[in-house]
Every structure is written in structure tokens, then in C-alpha cells.
Design a protein around this motif. Structure first.
Motif, PDB file in Angstrom:
ATOM      1  N   MET A  88      23.717 -33.436 -16.927  1.00  0.00           N
ATOM      2  CA  MET A  88      23.917 -32.871 -15.597  1.00  0.00           C
ATOM      3  C   MET A  88      23.647 -31.365 -15.625  1.00  0.00           C
ATOM      4  N   PRO A  89      22.928 -30.824 -14.650  1.00  0.00           N
ATOM      5  CA  PRO A  89      22.668 -29.382 -14.606  1.00  0.00           C
ATOM      6  C   PRO A  89      23.967 -28.578 -14.533  1.00  0.00           C
ATOM      7  N   LEU A  90      23.916 -27.337 -15.047  1.00  0.00           N
ATOM      8  CA  LEU A  90      25.102 -26.497 -15.128  1.00  0.00           C
ATOM      9  C   LEU A  90      25.689 -26.211 -13.757  1.00  0.00           C
ATOM     10  N   VAL A  91      24.848 -25.886 -12.776  1.00  0.00           N
ATOM     11  CA  VAL A  91      25.338 -25.542 -11.438  1.00  0.00           C
ATOM     12  C   VAL A  91      26.080 -26.723 -10.821  1.00  0.00           C
ATOM     13  N   GLN A  92      25.505 -27.922 -10.936  1.00  0.00           N
ATOM     14  CA  GLN A  92      26.157 -29.103 -10.377  1.00  0.00           C
ATOM     15  C   GLN A  92      27.453 -29.421 -11.125  1.00  0.00           C
ATOM     16  N   SER A  93      27.461 -29.207 -12.428  1.00  0.00           N
ATOM     17  CA  SER A  93      28.677 -29.450 -13.214  1.00  0.00           C
ATOM     18  C   SER A  93      29.804 -28.532 -12.768  1.00  0.00           C
ATOM     19  N   LEU A  94      29.496 -27.249 -12.581  1.00  0.00           N
ATOM     20  CA  LEU A  94      30.521 -26.297 -12.122  1.00  0.00           C
ATOM     21  C   LEU A  94      31.005 -26.645 -10.731  1.00  0.00           C
ATOM     22  N   ASP A  95      30.075 -27.045  -9.854  1.00  0.00           N
ATOM     23  CA  ASP A  95      30.451 -27.406  -8.487  1.00  0.00           C
ATOM     24  C   ASP A  95      31.396 -28.604  -8.476  1.00  0.00           C
ATOM     25  N   LEU A  96      31.159 -29.557  -9.376  1.00  0.00           N
ATOM     26  CA  LEU A  96      32.022 -30.736  -9.454  1.00  0.00           C
ATOM     27  C   LEU A  96      33.384 -30.403 -10.034  1.00  0.00           C
ATOM     28  N   LEU A  97      33.407 -29.617 -11.093  1.00  0.00           N
ATOM     29  CA  LEU A  97      34.659 -29.342 -11.799  1.00  0.00           C
ATOM     30  C   LEU A  97      35.577 -28.404 -11.028  1.00  0.00           C
ATOM     31  N   LYS A  98      35.017 -27.472 -10.272  1.00  0.00           N
ATOM     32  CA  LYS A  98      35.872 -26.517  -9.559  1.00  0.00           C
ATOM     33  C   LYS A  98      36.716 -27.208  -8.496  1.00  0.00           C
ATOM     34  N   ARG A  99      36.257 -28.369  -8.023  1.00  0.00           N
ATOM     35  CA  ARG A  99      37.023 -29.107  -7.017  1.00  0.00           C
ATOM     36  C   ARG A  99      38.226 -29.825  -7.628  1.00  0.00           C
ATOM     37  N   ARG A 100      38.190 -30.022  -8.940  1.00  0.00           N
ATOM     38  CA  ARG A 100      39.250 -30.773  -9.625  1.00  0.00           C
ATOM     39  C   ARG A 100      40.361 -29.879 -10.151  1.00  0.00           C
ATOM     40  N   VAL A 101      40.190 -28.571 -10.015  1.00  0.00           N
ATOM     41  CA  VAL A 101      41.165 -27.617 -10.562  1.00  0.00           C
ATOM     42  C   VAL A 101      42.322 -27.424  -9.592  1.00  0.00           C
ATOM     43  N   ASP A 102      43.552 -27.439 -10.104  1.00  0.00           N
ATOM     44  CA  ASP A 102      44.747 -27.287  -9.261  1.00  0.00           C
ATOM     45  C   ASP A 102      45.168 -25.831  -9.100  1.00  0.00           C
ATOM     46  N   SER A 103      45.018 -25.036 -10.155  1.00  0.00           N
ATOM     47  CA  SER A 103      45.470 -23.645 -10.126  1.00  0.00           C
ATOM     48  C   SER A 103      44.645 -22.813  -9.142  1.00  0.00           C
ATOM     49  N   PRO A 104      45.300 -22.134  -8.189  1.00  0.00           N
ATOM     50  CA  PRO A 104      44.548 -21.290  -7.242  1.00  0.00           C
ATOM     51  C   PRO A 104      43.784 -20.170  -7.946  1.00  0.00           C
ATOM     52  N   VAL A 105      44.378 -19.614  -8.994  1.00  0.00           N
ATOM     53  CA  VAL A 105      43.718 -18.526  -9.721  1.00  0.00           C
ATOM     54  C   VAL A 105      42.447 -19.036 -10.391  1.00  0.00           C
ATOM     55  N   PHE A 106      42.568 -20.130 -11.119  1.00  0.00           N
ATOM     56  CA  PHE A 106      41.416 -20.683 -11.827  1.00  0.00           C
ATOM     57  C   PHE A 106      40.351 -21.171 -10.847  1.00  0.00           C
ATOM     58  N   ARG A 107      40.774 -21.778  -9.733  1.00  0.00           N
ATOM     59  CA  ARG A 107      39.816 -22.249  -8.742  1.00  0.00           C
ATOM     60  C   ARG A 107      39.038 -21.093  -8.143  1.00  0.00           C
ATOM     61  N   SER A 108      39.735 -19.980  -7.886  1.00  0.00           N
ATOM     62  CA  SER A 108      39.057 -18.803  -7.341  1.00  0.00           C
ATOM     63  C   SER A 108      38.048 -18.249  -8.341  1.00  0.00           C
ATOM     64  N   VAL A 109      38.426 -18.224  -9.623  1.00  0.00           N
ATOM     65  CA  VAL A 109      37.513 -17.744 -10.660  1.00  0.00           C
ATOM     66  C   VAL A 109      36.284 -18.650 -10.754  1.00  0.00           C
ATOM     67  N   LEU A 110      36.507 -19.962 -10.745  1.00  0.00           N
ATOM     68  CA  LEU A 110      35.391 -20.901 -10.858  1.00  0.00           C
ATOM     69  C   LEU A 110      34.478 -20.838  -9.631  1.00  0.00           C
ATOM     70  N   ASN A 111      35.062 -20.586  -8.467  1.00  0.00           N
ATOM     71  CA  ASN A 111      34.216 -20.396  -7.274  1.00  0.00           C
ATOM     72  C   ASN A 111      33.259 -19.227  -7.481  1.00  0.00           C
ATOM     73  N   ASP A 112      33.803 -18.130  -8.020  1.00  0.00           N
ATOM     74  CA  ASP A 112      32.961 -16.952  -8.252  1.00  0.00           C
ATOM     75  C   ASP A 112      31.936 -17.218  -9.361  1.00  0.00           C
ATOM     76  N   VAL A 113      32.377 -17.898 -10.442  1.00  0.00           N
ATOM     77  CA  VAL A 113      31.455 -18.233 -11.534  1.00  0.00           C
ATOM     78  C   VAL A 113      30.319 -19.121 -11.012  1.00  0.00           C
ATOM     79  N   HIS A 114      30.659 -20.099 -10.192  1.00  0.00           N
ATOM     80  CA  HIS A 114      29.644 -20.996  -9.630  1.00  0.00           C
ATOM     81  C   HIS A 114      28.642 -20.225  -8.785  1.00  0.00           C
ATOM     82  N   GLU A 115      29.144 -19.306  -7.955  1.00  0.00           N
ATOM     83  CA  GLU A 115      28.250 -18.517  -7.109  1.00  0.00           C
ATOM     84  C   GLU A 115      27.318 -17.644  -7.949  1.00  0.00           C
TER      85      GLU A 115
END
Length: 410
Positions: A88-115
Motif C-alpha cells: 500500500m502506498p505511504l500516503v494511503q497508509s497514513l490516511d487509513l491509520l490516522k482515522r484509527r487513532v484515539d488520542s487527539p494529540v497523536f491524531r492531530s500530529v498524524l493529520n499534519d504528517v499526512h498533509e
């Protein structure tokens, strides 16, 4: 929203309106409220409300850096490595995994990393923008994985490395739990005797008007002093602890404290072996990802918990950069165990330094487990004997006047 490297980050609860009129609520990370508001408005969003998480009356009361749970971080990396290995491509992998994260801090970081990654940035650069939230070993591993083209392998190696280090920490803490409980109970029991039981006996003996034995007078005097000066003693203890914390925060003092720990019988040997194991496993992980030894030494020095060992490892890195051998630089510091130095020398001469470093780490992990079991086996009965002697001495001093009184009456 991404914080600047090295700056204190704050979570903000935001209520936003999109140009289409849709209301969105979320948690964002930023250095300051003004910077976050500016970035949101640049994206065309209307800020309806913005407040620091944990604030009262608009004033933030959170004073420590945001953190990410290690278990959630490990699960994310395990899943990311699996998706990348599956193709699976990296961008799609990050997009999928960021939705599964519960922590607001980690989710915010992954949103920025994905962008950032979607915009063309490397994954290591995207995570480096949040360097205060992740260990330096992680970002260095990402760099090595990107250079070698085996990011999934490097991620699995990092997960394995983290699990082993955390397991050793848990074993060490678990071994110390029972002695700490014994010490706490002993202190609590002695405090009850001195502050509650002794005053009652003192009033009882005062009615007889007879001279008390020396040991009883000493205990009664100590009890009265503690009762009368409890506020002063509490303030003194607080000032001492606070002064110690401030002293440790001064540059170089933590290294001196950690150096003193290395000279404590038994515990110092365990601390030295644990730091050596940390150093060896970190170097092996980074070298396995393709990072040069000089760069790996710089990162390993930051990952070692003992600041004195870390400073010595910095010197080793400088010597290696100047052309010295790794084993020779280790031996010159006279801090690292001889076994580790000899095994590093063999690894360098045979071209299998990474494998030797893993062997060193495994060897010292076993040594630490054995030493901790031996330490606990020795300290538990010793603590019980000390507790028995102290409590028996207190009770004997309290009851001695009664024995004397009974002998006089008989």
C-alpha cells in the motif's frame, strides 16, 4: 497545525466554520493561539471559538509538553509496517491509520504528517517537525529506512527495539516494587508509633513521677519535637526536595548525579549495564537501517538515560569522527564494561559490528535480570530484619518503664 521544533506545544479545542457553512470541532496543536488562528484563517476557515485544552477562563493551566502513549505509537508503527509490506502506498497508509487513532494529540500530529507527505515531504521530515513528541531514534530510523528503500523493515526493527527496552524497564520497576512497599510500610508504622503511641505512653508515665530510662526519654523527646515542629520539618523537607530538583536541572549536574549512582554497590553495576545495553541496542538498530556509525553514535548518546554515560558516548563519537576505532574510543573512556569493549572490537575486526552489538545488548539484558533477582533476594530479608529491629527497639523502650514498675511493685 504543526508546532515548531523544540517549542512548547499546546492543545487547542477549536470550533470552526467552513465557507460552506459546515460547523467543525476538533483539537489542534500549535505553539500559540495567535499562530493557530492565523493558520486556520489562511485555510479559509472561520474561527468561532478557540481555547487551550485544560484552560480556565481562557487561561491555559497545562504546563507540560503534550505526550503520546507508547503503546498507541507502537501499534501505529506495527500497522504502518504491515501496510507498507503489503504494497500500500505511504500516503494511503497514513490516511487509513490516522482515522484509527484515539488520542487527539497523536491524531492531530498524524493529520499534519499526512498533509506534509501528500505535499511531497519525506516521512522523516514530517515527523521531525514534531521532534519533541518522538524519540530521536525513531526519526533517525525513518531516515535510514528511506535511504535504504526498506522503510517497512526499519519500522519493524524499531518496534522490536522499543518492545525490548520497555520490557527491561518494566522488569526493573517490578523488581523494585516490593522493597519500596516494605520501606513505605516501615516508615508509616514508625510514624504511627512515634506520633500516636509514644505520646499516650508519655502521659501515662508522667502520672507516676518516676525517672524514665534513657531510651524511653530519647523516644519521648523525639516525639515531642516532631509534634511541635511538624510545620517547620515539612517546609524543610519541601525546600530540600525542591532544591535537589533545581540542582539536577542545572547544566551538568544530572550527569554528576548519574555518575554518583554508578558507584553505589550493586545498583551502580545494574545502572551501568542497563546504559550499556541501551547504547548497544540503539546502535545496532540504527546501523541495521544503514545509518553511518558516527551519526548513530550521536543519536545513541541522546537515547541513553544515564547522562554521565551519554556524555562519555558523545566523546566516543568525537574520537570516532577523528578517525579512532569504535572499540578503542570506548576503552579509552574507562566507563564501559570490558566485555562490551572486547565484543565491539571483535565486531569491528570481522565486519559484523551490528550483530555483535545485538549480542552485547542481549547479554547485558540477561545480566540485568539476574542481578535484579539477586538484589531483591538479598534486600527483602534485610529490610524485614531492619524493620523488626527498629520496631522492636521502639516497643522495648516504651514498655521498659512498665517492666521496672512491675518489678518494684512485686
Amino acid at each position: 497545525m504543526q508546532p515548531r521544533r523544540g517549542r512548547l506545544t499546546v492543545e487547542f479545542r477549536c470550533r470552526l466554520a467552513s465557507p460552506s457553512g459546515e460547523i467543525v470541532e476538533g483539537v489542534y496543536l500549535a505553539d500559540t493561539e495567535a499562530r493557530l488562528r492565523h493558520e486556520l484563517e489562511e485555510k479559509g476557515l472561520y474561527v468561532l471559538s478557540l481555547q487551550a485544552k485544560g484552560a480556565v477562563g481562557g487561561l491555559p493551566i497545562r504546563l507540560k509538553k503534550s505526550s503520546i502513549a507508547s503503546r498507541e505509537f507502537l501499534v501505529f508503527n506495527q500497522e504502518l509496517a504491515t501496510l507498507l509490506k503489503a504494497g500500500m502506498p505511504l500516503v494511503q497508509s497514513l490516511d487509513l491509520l490516522k482515522r484509527r487513532v484515539d488520542s487527539p494529540v497523536f491524531r492531530s500530529v498524524l493529520n499534519d504528517v499526512h498533509e506534509r507527505v501528500r505535499g511531497g515531504a519525506a516521512l522523516s521530515d514530517a515527523f521531525s517537525a514534531h521532534a519533541s513528541l518522538f524519540p530521536s531514534v525513531y526519526t533517525a530510523s525513518l531516515v535510514a529506512g528511506e535511504r535504504s528503500g526498506s522503510l517497512d523493515t526499519v519500522l519493524r526493527r524499531f518496534v522490536e527495539y522499543t518492545k525490548i527496552v520497555q520490557t527491561m524497564k518494566r522488569k526493573t520497576i517490578s523488581a523494585l516494587v516490593y522493597p519500596i512497599i516494605l520501606i513505605t510500610l516501615a516508615v508509616a508504622l514508625v510514624a504511627i508509633i512515634v506520633l500516636r503511641v509514644v505520646p499516650a505512653f508519655s502521659e501515662f508515665y508522667a502520672g507516676f513521677g518516676a525517672e524514665l530510662p534513657l531510651s524511653t526519654r530519647v523516644i519521648v523527646s523525639v516525639s515531642l519535637f516532631i509534634q511541635r515542629q511538624v510545620l517547620l520539618l515539612t517546609i524543610g523537607l519541601g525546600v530540600t526536595v525542591g532544591g535537589m530538583v533545581l540542582w539536577l536541572r542545572r547544566p551538568g549536574q544530572k550527569a554528576r548525579f548519574d555518575r554518583a549512582i554508578l558507584h553505589i554497590p550493586m545498583l551502580g553495576d545494574i545502572a551501568r549495564k542497563f546504559a550499556t545495553s541501551q547504547m548497544a541496542r540503539t546502535l545496532a538498530t540504527l546501523l541495521g537501517g544503514g545509518l553511518p556509525l558516527v551519526n548513530a553514535l550521536d543519536i545513541a548518546a541522546k537515547s541513553v538515560g544515564n547522562q554521565f554515560i551519554a556524555s562519555e558516548l558523545d566523546v566516543v563519537g568525537v574520537r570516532v569522527r577523528e578517525g579512532a576505532s569504535f572499540a578503542g574510543a570506548l576503552e579509552a573512556r574507562r566507563v564501559f564494561p570490558e566485555v562490551a569493549v572486547k565484543m565491539a572490537e571483535v565486531g569491528e575486526s570481522t565486519g559484523a559490528l551490528q550483530d555483535m552489538l545485538n549480542t552485547v545488548a542481549d547479554f547485558y539484558d540477561e545480566e540485568i535480570s539476574t542481578n535484579m533477582e539477586r538484589f531483591v533476594t538479598l534486600i527483602e530479608p534485610l529490610l524485614l530484619v531492619i524493620m523488626g529491629i527498629v520496631i522492636a527497639g521502639l516497643l522495648l523502650a516504651l514498655y521498659m518503664p512498665l517492666f521496672q514498675l512491675s518489678s518494684v511493685l512485686s
